[in-house]
Design an enzyme around this catalytic site. Structure first.
Site, PDB file in Angstrom:
ATOM      1  N   GLU A   1       4.131  -6.340  24.904  1.00 55.43           N
ATOM      2  CA  GLU A   1       4.181  -7.464  23.964  1.00 55.43           C
ATOM      3  C   GLU A   1       3.210  -7.145  22.823  1.00 55.43           C
ATOM      4  OE1 GLU A   1       3.073 -10.930  26.195  1.00 55.43           O
ATOM      5  OE2 GLU A   1       5.051 -11.133  27.136  1.00 55.43           O
TER       6      GLU A   1
ATOM      7  N   GLN B   1       4.295 -13.357   7.424  1.00 57.74           N
ATOM      8  CA  GLN B   1       4.732 -12.116   6.777  1.00 57.74           C
ATOM      9  C   GLN B   1       4.330 -10.930   7.609  1.00 57.74           C
ATOM     10  OE1 GLN B   1       3.956 -11.720   2.511  1.00 57.74           O
ATOM     11  NE2 GLN B   1       3.611  -9.514   2.730  1.00 57.74           N
TER      12      GLN B   1
ATOM     13  N   ASN C   1       4.061  -6.578   7.447  1.00 54.68           N
ATOM     14  CA  ASN C   1       4.025  -5.431   6.522  1.00 54.68           C
ATOM     15  C   ASN C   1       4.021  -4.135   7.316  1.00 54.68           C
ATOM     16  OD1 ASN C   1       3.695  -7.213   4.335  1.00 54.68           O
ATOM     17  ND2 ASN C   1       1.459  -7.154   4.490  1.00 54.68           N
TER      18      ASN C   1
ATOM     19  N   HIS D   1      -9.399  -4.528   1.077  1.00 56.82           N
ATOM     20  CA  HIS D   1      -8.596  -5.562   0.419  1.00 56.82           C
ATOM     21  C   HIS D   1      -8.754  -6.928   1.083  1.00 56.82           C
ATOM     22  CE1 HIS D   1      -5.706  -2.039  -0.654  1.00 56.82           C
ATOM     23  NE2 HIS D   1      -6.825  -1.996  -1.352  1.00 56.82           N
TER      24      HIS D   1
ATOM     25  N   HIS E   1     -10.435  -5.903   4.467  1.00 56.89           N
ATOM     26  CA  HIS E   1      -9.840  -4.988   5.463  1.00 56.89           C
ATOM     27  C   HIS E   1      -9.498  -3.669   4.804  1.00 56.89           C
ATOM     28  CE1 HIS E   1      -6.117  -3.418   7.520  1.00 56.89           C
ATOM     29  NE2 HIS E   1      -7.068  -3.278   8.419  1.00 56.89           N
TER      30      HIS E   1
ATOM     31  N   TYR F   1       1.591  -4.617  10.511  1.00 56.84           N
ATOM     32  CA  TYR F   1       0.732  -5.782  10.724  1.00 56.84           C
ATOM     33  C   TYR F   1       1.396  -7.088  10.304  1.00 56.84           C
ATOM     34  CZ  TYR F   1      -0.589  -4.665   5.826  1.00 56.84           C
ATOM     35  OH  TYR F   1      -0.587  -4.358   4.481  1.00 56.84           O
TER      36      TYR F   1
ATOM     37  N   ASP G   1      -4.617 -11.253  -4.850  1.00 54.63           N
ATOM     38  CA  ASP G   1      -4.929  -9.953  -4.247  1.00 54.63           C
ATOM     39  C   ASP G   1      -6.213  -9.406  -4.870  1.00 54.63           C
ATOM     40  OD1 ASP G   1      -3.381  -6.679  -4.182  1.00 54.63           O
ATOM     41  OD2 ASP G   1      -4.373  -7.788  -2.572  1.00 54.63           O
TER      42      ASP G   1
ATOM     43  N   LYS H   1      -5.876   1.524  -8.048  1.00 51.14           N
ATOM     44  CA  LYS H   1      -6.501   0.197  -7.886  1.00 51.14           C
ATOM     45  C   LYS H   1      -7.755   0.295  -7.025  1.00 51.14           C
ATOM     46  CE  LYS H   1      -4.879  -2.630  -4.737  1.00 51.14           C
ATOM     47  NZ  LYS H   1      -4.063  -3.570  -3.930  1.00 51.14           N
TER      48      LYS H   1
HETATM   49  C1  LIG Z   1       0.109  -5.968   0.178  1.00 55.53           C
HETATM   50  C2  LIG Z   1       1.431  -6.118  -0.515  1.00 55.53           C
HETATM   51  C3  LIG Z   1       1.815  -5.282  -1.535  1.00 55.53           C
HETATM   52  N1  LIG Z   1       3.034  -5.443  -2.138  1.00 55.53           N
HETATM   53  C4  LIG Z   1       3.413  -4.504  -3.183  1.00 55.53           C
HETATM   54  C5  LIG Z   1       2.418  -4.422  -4.335  1.00 55.53           C
HETATM   55  C6  LIG Z   1       2.471  -2.977  -4.764  1.00 55.53           C
HETATM   56  O1  LIG Z   1       3.488  -2.793  -5.719  1.00 55.53           O
HETATM   57  C7  LIG Z   1       2.873  -2.217  -3.497  1.00 55.53           C
HETATM   58  C8  LIG Z   1       1.716  -1.506  -2.832  1.00 55.53           C
HETATM   59  O2  LIG Z   1       0.676  -2.457  -2.691  1.00 55.53           O
HETATM   60  P1  LIG Z   1      -0.779  -1.978  -2.335  1.00 55.53           P
HETATM   61  O3  LIG Z   1      -1.116  -0.714  -3.053  1.00 55.53           O
HETATM   62  O4  LIG Z   1      -1.703  -3.166  -2.515  1.00 55.53           O
HETATM   63  O5  LIG Z   1      -0.636  -1.660  -0.762  1.00 55.53           O
HETATM   64  P2  LIG Z   1      -1.859  -1.344   0.216  1.00 55.53           P
HETATM   65  O6  LIG Z   1      -2.894  -0.502  -0.466  1.00 55.53           O
HETATM   66  O7  LIG Z   1      -1.254  -0.872   1.468  1.00 55.53           O
HETATM   67  O8  LIG Z   1      -2.515  -2.776   0.464  1.00 55.53           O
HETATM   68  C9  LIG Z   1      -2.639  -3.333   1.755  1.00 55.53           C
HETATM   69  O9  LIG Z   1      -3.583  -2.561   2.434  1.00 55.53           O
HETATM   70  C10 LIG Z   1      -4.705  -3.177   2.999  1.00 55.53           C
HETATM   71  C11 LIG Z   1      -5.267  -2.310   4.071  1.00 55.53           C
HETATM   72  C12 LIG Z   1      -4.525  -4.571   3.437  1.00 55.53           C
HETATM   73  O10 LIG Z   1      -5.192  -5.063   4.350  1.00 55.53           O
HETATM   74  C13 LIG Z   1      -3.568  -5.418   2.727  1.00 55.53           C
HETATM   75  O11 LIG Z   1      -2.570  -5.887   3.606  1.00 55.53           O
HETATM   76  C14 LIG Z   1      -2.933  -4.793   1.573  1.00 55.53           C
HETATM   77  O12 LIG Z   1      -3.832  -4.978   0.482  1.00 55.53           O
HETATM   78  O13 LIG Z   1       3.412  -3.196  -2.605  1.00 55.53           O
HETATM   79  C15 LIG Z   1       3.911  -6.418  -1.760  1.00 55.53           C
HETATM   80  O14 LIG Z   1       5.023  -6.545  -2.320  1.00 55.53           O
HETATM   81  N2  LIG Z   1       3.540  -7.276  -0.751  1.00 55.53           N
HETATM   82  C16 LIG Z   1       2.339  -7.153  -0.113  1.00 55.53           C
HETATM   83  O15 LIG Z   1       2.067  -7.950   0.822  1.00 55.53           O
END
Ligand SMILES: Cc1cn([C@H]2C[C@H](O)[C@@H](COP(=O)(O)OP(=O)(O)O[C@H]3O[C@H](C)C(=O)[C@H](O)[C@H]3O)O2)c(=O)[nH]c1=O
Length: 188
Positions: free
Chosen positions: A28, A46, A48, A61, A117, A130, A141, A165
């Site tokens: 589980e 949600q 991811n 983040h 995180h 997750y 964000d 970023k």
């Molecule tokens: C987080 C997120 C992103 N996006 C889009 C926005 C960007 O165009 C693309 C990549 O996003 P990002 O570079 O922010 O993805 P990560 O660097 O993996 O960010 C995540 O990584 C760290 C470890 C976290 O804890 C968060 O869940 C989240 O910030 O996906 C979405 O459409 N929905 C979402 O929920």
């Protein structure tokens, strides 16, 4: 299922019971009833999935307002995962805790609303999966530097691959006060 308190109150590790048989295994990945005994009543809205090659670091983040609690795990490979308390007024503000998550150990890690995180991929490829307690809001964000000297996170890497970023993220001390979560996080 085993629930392990970490050295950062609120952040817990869950080790699911794994049922193996000749076909493979079953566990589980989340069961709210079984976490209720640890004061948790988690509702996710949600999910991811991300894939990272070795040395990729995603973080640190958080979302504010509309904070996200995250229940994270690895379904392929291995990561070093960290949660940081950035809730203004929290007795553990600025403290962090880390855990190795892997497809092998099947550990899940609960990171409450108001925490930052991040993780770094330790395997050739790490597929990270997750659940979140709030949906994504690009305007909310936010991020802080992975290597903020004030946090002194003991990352197992020195030169990670970052998104633009993340490479531009501010130090915690430079984040405007109204952009940081407030302890206790209301609505959590
Ligand atoms: C987080 C997120 C992103 N996006 C889009 C926005 C960007 O165009 C693309 C990549 O996003 P990002 O570079 O922010 O993805 P990560 O660097 O993996 O960010 C995540 O990584 C760290 C470890 C976290 O804890 C968060 O869940 C989240 O910030 O996906 C979405 O459409 N929905 C979402 O929920």
């Amino acid at each position: 299922m085993k629930v392990i308190e970490t050295d950062l109150p609120g952040c817990i590790v869950v080790e699911p019971q794994v049922f193996g048989d000749a076909r493979g295994f079953f566990f589980e990945s989340f069961n709210n009833d079984k976490l209720a005994g640890h004061g948790l009543d988690l509702k996710f809205v949600q999910g991811n999935v991300s894939s990272s090659s070795r040395g990729v670091l995603r973080g640190l983040h958080y979302q504010w307002p509309k904070p996200q609690g995250k229940y994270v795990s690895v379904i392929e490979g291995e990561v070093w995962d960290v949660a940081v308390d950035i809730r203004r007024g929290s007795p553990t503000f600025g403290q962090w805790t880390a855990v190795v998550l892997s497809a092998e150990n099947k550990r899940h890690f609960w990171i409450p609303e108001g925490f930052a995180h991040g993780f770094v991929a330790l395997s050739e490829r790490a597929v990270f999966s997750y659940l979140c307690t709030a949906t994504y809001d690009a305007k909310a964000d936010a991020g802080i530097r992975w290597d903020d000297p004030a946090l002194a996170i003991d990352w197992p890497v020195t030169d990670p691959q970052l998104s633009d970023k993340d490479a531009r993220a501010p130090l915690l001390a430079d984040v405007a006060v109204d952009r940081l979560p407030v302890y206790p996080v209301s609505g959590a």
